[in-house]
Design a protein around this motif. Structure first.
Motif, short mmCIF file in Angstrom:
data_model
loop_
_atom_site.label_atom_id
_atom_site.label_comp_id
_atom_site.label_asym_id
_atom_site.label_seq_id
_atom_site.Cartn_x
_atom_site.Cartn_y
_atom_site.Cartn_z
N ALA A 187 0.83 -1.21 0.00
CA ALA A 187 0.00 0.00 0.00
C ALA A 187 0.87 1.26 0.00
N THR A 188 0.44 2.25 -0.75
CA THR A 188 1.07 3.57 -0.73
C THR A 188 0.23 4.49 0.15
N ARG A 261 -11.26 16.70 -23.40
CA ARG A 261 -10.58 15.60 -22.71
C ARG A 261 -9.28 15.30 -23.46
N VAL A 262 -8.23 15.12 -22.68
CA VAL A 262 -6.90 14.87 -23.24
C VAL A 262 -6.26 13.71 -22.49
N THR A 263 -5.16 13.22 -23.02
CA THR A 263 -4.35 12.22 -22.34
C THR A 263 -3.00 12.85 -22.00
N LEU A 264 -2.66 12.84 -20.71
CA LEU A 264 -1.37 13.39 -20.26
C LEU A 264 -0.42 12.25 -19.92
N PRO A 265 0.89 12.49 -20.04
CA PRO A 265 1.88 11.40 -19.96
C PRO A 265 1.90 10.66 -18.62
N GLN A 266 1.75 11.38 -17.49
CA GLN A 266 1.93 10.68 -16.21
C GLN A 266 1.32 11.46 -15.05
N ILE A 272 3.59 5.74 -6.71
CA ILE A 272 2.83 5.15 -7.80
C ILE A 272 2.87 6.08 -9.01
N ASP A 273 3.35 5.58 -10.15
CA ASP A 273 3.40 6.35 -11.39
C ASP A 273 2.38 5.77 -12.37
N GLN A 317 -4.07 -3.45 -7.47
CA GLN A 317 -4.73 -4.74 -7.67
C GLN A 317 -4.48 -5.30 -9.07
N ALA A 318 -4.20 -4.42 -10.02
CA ALA A 318 -3.96 -4.82 -11.41
C ALA A 318 -3.26 -3.67 -12.10
N PRO A 319 -2.66 -3.90 -13.27
CA PRO A 319 -2.05 -2.79 -14.02
C PRO A 319 -3.06 -1.70 -14.32
N PHE A 320 -2.62 -0.45 -14.23
CA PHE A 320 -3.50 0.70 -14.48
C PHE A 320 -3.85 0.79 -15.96
N VAL A 321 -5.14 1.01 -16.26
CA VAL A 321 -5.62 1.11 -17.64
C VAL A 321 -6.54 2.32 -17.75
#
Length: 412
Positions: A187-188, A261-266, A272-273, A317-321
């Motif tokens: 946990a973070t 709406r946009v997608t930002l790199p990180q 947690i990244d 719990q799983a890879p971030f999507v």
């Protein structure tokens, strides 16, 4: 983020004090009205609530004056709210002072009023003598139709602040505890701040190769999105965003707000990244507004909010999507179980059909919409390929082909 809030609040209160029966001042009054009400436990110190998740949002059942109602758990709400759904109307609650409640949107405040509740029971803990706001759903800007009000109320900060909340969307579970959380090794933990009945944690958002910003993000379990951010910050700081922009809309107590709406790199939260995160750029004049984390992001973790210890935990719990609405069709459930169209995204596939806001969707890919949850529809809308959407108007059906969007849903 909160550096200008106190000054704004003082100016607002001074302006309202000069008005007779100022609704806004009464809304500020609601923020402290339940400060002396304490919870009474009837079960163990940690127990499972009668919970469900729908469209990324967490709901629980609770009884109000003996009537079982469905409530949204919303850390973004400052106090307890009831909608005047058929079940709530049957309670014949008294009408107190008037309120004007604001939220997302630019169509003005929604009118409401204060009421008294003898008891609200969550199934293992209860509160007596609570004050709540009642919103007449037929008059609020949040709904297009009255029967969109499929839940009866909102549990906000004035009740949630007493407990530790464990949200586990993957297992459709929500736990409440009066004890500090004992995290697992993976946990973070993030320090949590509280101000004006809102909670926040620090995060680091990367806009491009040369701009990364550390800011407090409001934790909003009432939001179904990933991240919301004010356009004023981007514009004031002349920040370049290379993502393709998709025009969309969201709805709140103040109505519809169209946005990009946009997608930002990180986005980094502690250690947690999260890569390629969808961000809603909300129009606004204040660059401190709308730094918000929503459930589409938090539900991919076991998320814990420990109010008593000012702690926020994320357990992977799983890879971030990141999912995207490739159909460009915004739907909401109505009480019949069908969907109503709230918004058609311009320039996305559905905009090439005759489907429009207010239409009732009866079939999706051959299945009746009464058997499809909002969460399931969101999954369908994110799948590339051909879909069949049927509406009640003229019994029309449309074949709609959705595709990935370069620079948005697909990032190099």
């Amino acid at each position: 983020m909160f550096k200008n809030v106190k000054l704004k609040l003082m100016c607002l209160m001074a302006a309202c004090a000069s008005l007779n029966g100022c609704n806004v001042l009464n809304s500020l009054r609601m923020m402290q009205i339940n400060d002396n009400v304490e919870p009474v436990f009837t079960e163990h110190s940690r127990f499972a609530l009668d919970a469900e998740y729908e469209g990324e949002k967490p709901y629980i059942y609770a009884t109000v004056n003996g009537e079982k109602l469905l409530f949204l758990l919303d850390t973004g709400a400052r106090f307890l709210i009831l909608m005047d759904t058929p079940k709530v109307q049957q309670l014949n609650l008294p009408r107190g002072f008037d309120l004007a409640l604001r939220g997302w949107g630019g169509e003005g405040s929604s009118q409401a009023y204060q009421t008294d509740i003898a008891r609200i029971d969550l199934g293992g803990v209860y509160f007596d003598d609570m004050k709540a706001a009642v919103i007449p759903v037929s008059k609020t800007h949040y709904y297009l139709r009255e029967d969109e009000a499929i839940y009866d109320g909102v549990i906000g900060h004035d009740m949630m602040r007493h407990f530790t909340w464990e949200f586990d969307a993957n297992n459709n579970a929500i736990y409440l505890s009066q004890q500090p959380y004992k995290p697992s090794d993976n946990a973070t933990r993030l320090e949590m701040s509280s101000f004006l009945n809102k909670i926040s944690v620090d995060g680091e958002l990367t806009f491009n190769d040369s701009v990364t910003v550390n800011e407090p993000f409001v934790i909003d379990t009432g939001s179904r999105h990933y991240v919301k951010l004010s356009t004023a910050y981007v514009e004031s700081n002349d920040i370049d965003i290379s993502s393709h922009r998709v025009r969309a809309a969201d709805f709140g107590l103040s109505g519809k707000v169209e946005h990009d709406r946009v997608t930002l790199p990180q986005l980094s939260l502690g250690d947690i990244d999260l890569k390629n995160v969808k961000v809603n750029l909300i129009p606004g004049d204040d660059e401190d507004d709308w730094w918000v984390l929503g459930n589409a992001l938090m539900n991919q973790f076991k998320t814990v909010i420990d109010y008593q210890n000012d702690a926020f935990y994320l357990e992977p719990q799983a890879p971030f999507v990141t999912d995207y609405n490739l159909l460009g069709l915004e739907l909401r459930k109505v009480r019949s179980g069908e969907f109503v169209v709230r918004y058609v995204f311009p320039h996305l596939p559905t905009s090439n059909t005759d489907i429009k806001a207010g239409d009732i969707v009866t079939l999706i890919d051959g299945a009746p919409t009464t058997s499809i949850s909002l969460s399931e529809y969101n999954d369908i809308a994110s799948i590339e390929g051909e879909h069949l959407i049927c509406i009640s108007r003229d019994d029309a059906c449309y074949k709609i082909k959705s595709e990935e969007i370069p620079g948005y849903s697909v990032v190099k």
